[in-house]
Design a protein around this motif. Structure first.
Motif, mmCIF file in Angstrom:
data_model
loop_
_atom_site.group_PDB
_atom_site.id
_atom_site.type_symbol
_atom_site.label_atom_id
_atom_site.label_comp_id
_atom_site.label_asym_id
_atom_site.label_seq_id
_atom_site.Cartn_x
_atom_site.Cartn_y
_atom_site.Cartn_z
ATOM 1 N N LYS A 51 -4.672 13.436 9.067
ATOM 2 C CA LYS A 51 -5.233 14.528 8.281
ATOM 3 C C LYS A 51 -4.940 14.266 6.815
ATOM 4 O O LYS A 51 -3.788 14.102 6.418
ATOM 5 N N GLU A 96 -5.338 15.752 3.011
ATOM 6 C CA GLU A 96 -5.574 16.966 2.232
ATOM 7 C C GLU A 96 -5.474 16.665 0.747
ATOM 8 O O GLU A 96 -4.659 15.852 0.323
ATOM 9 N N PHE A 154 -4.849 18.699 -2.857
ATOM 10 C CA PHE A 154 -4.386 19.951 -3.463
ATOM 11 C C PHE A 154 -4.606 19.861 -4.963
ATOM 12 O O PHE A 154 -4.217 18.878 -5.605
ATOM 13 N N HIS A 159 2.942 11.935 0.215
ATOM 14 C CA HIS A 159 2.503 12.840 -0.856
ATOM 15 C C HIS A 159 2.405 12.032 -2.138
ATOM 16 O O HIS A 159 3.412 11.567 -2.679
ATOM 17 N N ALA A 219 1.656 24.073 -0.025
ATOM 18 C CA ALA A 219 1.182 22.690 0.001
ATOM 19 C C ALA A 219 1.715 21.933 -1.200
ATOM 20 O O ALA A 219 1.916 22.500 -2.282
ATOM 21 N N ALA A 242 -8.316 28.711 1.665
ATOM 22 C CA ALA A 242 -7.966 27.501 0.925
ATOM 23 C C ALA A 242 -7.702 27.738 -0.556
ATOM 24 O O ALA A 242 -7.283 26.823 -1.253
ATOM 25 N N ARG A 282 -6.910 23.980 -1.741
ATOM 26 C CA ARG A 282 -6.705 22.865 -0.806
ATOM 27 C C ARG A 282 -8.074 22.433 -0.284
ATOM 28 O O ARG A 282 -8.904 23.255 0.081
#
Length: 427
Positions: A36, A38, A40, A98, A146, A388, A426
């Protein structure tokens, strides 16, 4: 004066980050685990007056400070752009990466966290887990959002701001949790390295309140204090920057935590950190600071929609060879605490927090005064626009006294007010 690293080193950091990301962000490639990815983003508008911020080589207490001439500074920027990659390699093995872009960050793209986690199937009443890599020790009670953000405010407390700036573990930790009835307790222990310079900012700059997250290959500036970094200065070998994620002395640090919860309403815990630093070591233009602290917290939800958090941190940091009079060049005690209350109102919320913070200098105060005391108030109003997207309007007021300000031409007593609006999303 603090200068950025050469462009070729920044480019190498970017390439390294992209190499880490590329194989994990393309789950269509054969043999890769379910992944997954993502994104941000935090768009930020702000207005602030007063002294220069610490990121601009001042001694300001907020992420943003006034202009060089002390006039109001108003701006709009992309405060944070992060990529987070979660991969499940098996039922028990996972990984997390990250990567971050931030305007103040030295490298264009840098690594904030990168670790592999292990979580075997639980046995009755017991659960085991662990992780290894570069990670934030679980200290903050505010960072539940997040990309290691604070969902109730824009700005973390002084304690947890410092965690973001200087505290990172490159190592491993193991956790065992026990559940019985409505209660749960856990013990976490970890061994780590590459955090030897931790304490540099806290001693020479003091506490600050901001959402800066130090990254693996980026440095942070120090103010041009007369006691630091000049041939004739008291601390001439201390450069005017700090690279928090750096190994200096080859020693191993450790941390340990004990946490407990009773139902969904009450949680408490204690955390101890010791970076194992040798204050006499000097490598890569960085000292091996000896930094230790305790962190205590109590968190509760006495009523539906009401969250209360209390956190207290106290410790010591020191560096350098002990002098003939028995004193170290830098020997600083520090403590800080905050009380936070947040009330949820439908899809919105209101948060109020009060901080207090101090540092106490135990050596050579005439040459290098690192004493400080101050307080801060934070008021934030937020709303969840959709699953989100959230917006937060925040007012931050910090009042502090730090005698070292006079050595760079500023008033030792300063009050700074920052108003900022964040739109977070997000993808």
């Amino acid at each position: 004066m603090w200068k950025r690293e050469p462009k070729h080193r920044r480019a190498l950091g970017t390439v390294f980050a992209l190499v880490l990301l590329a194989p994990m962000a393309s789950p269509a490639l054969a043999g890769l685990p379910p992944t997954k990815v993502e994104l941000f983003a935090d768009a930020r508008g702000f207005t602030v007056a007063g002294e220069r911020g610490w990121l601009d080589e001042g001694l300001g207490k907020a992420r943003y400070g006034g202009n060089v001439d002390g006039q109001r500074h108003t701006g709009l920027e992309a405060a944070d752009l992060s990529l987070m990659v979660h991969s499940d390699w098996s039922w028990t093995l996972s990984s997390y990466l990250h990567l971050q872009y931030a305007p103040e960050q030295e490298q264009p793209v840098d690594v904030v966290e990168a670790w592999v986690g292990y979580r075997p199937a639980p046995s009755p009443g017991l659960r085991f887990s662990g992780r290894a890599g570069l990670y934030f020790p679980h200290i903050s009670r505010e960072h539940g959002g997040a990309a290691w953000t604070t969902p109730l405010t824009i700005t973390p407390s002084a304690a947890n701001s410092w965690i973001g700036e200087e505290i990172r573990a490159l190592g491993g930790e193991a956790k065992v949790a026990w559940r019985g009835g409505n209660a749960e307790a856990s013990l976490t222990v970890g061994l780590f390295g590459f955090n030897d310079p931790a304490g540099t900012l806290l001693a020479f700059r003091g506490w600050a309140l901001g959402d800066v997250k130090a990254a693996a290959f980026s440095r942070l500036p120090l103010a041009p204090l007369p006691a630091v970094g000049l041939p004739e200065s008291f601390l001439k070998r201390q450069v005017r920057w700090v690279h928090p994620i750096c190994e200096v002395d080859g020693r191993v640090g450790h941390h340990a935590a004990l946490d407990a919860s009773w139902g969904e309403r009450l949680r408490a815990g204690a955390f101890y950190y010791d970076n194992g630093g040798d204050p006499r070591a000097l490598e890569h233009q960085q000292y091996g600071w000896d930094t230790r602290f305790w962190n205590l917290y109590l968190e509760g939800e006495p009523a539906d929609g009401l969250t209360l958090i209390a956190q207290y941190m106290a410790g010591v940091t020191s560096m350098g060879w002990r002098k003939s009079n028995g004193l170290l060049p830098v020997d600083v005690d520090y403590d800080t605490g905050f009380l936070l209350a947040s009330r949820r109102l439908g899809r919105g919320w209101v948060t109020v927090r009060h901080d207090r913070f101090t540092t106490g200098d135990n050596s050579f105060v005439v040459e290098d005064d690192n004493n400080e005391h101050g307080t801060a108030w934070t008021v934030a109003i937020g709303r969840q626009l959709d699953p989100a997207t959230q917006v937060i309007l925040e007012y931050l007021r910090v009042a502090s006294v730090r005698p070292a300000r006079a050595t760079i031409g500023d008033d030792p007593q300063q009050t700074q007010e920052l108003l900022q609006l964040a739109c977070r999303r997000r993808f």
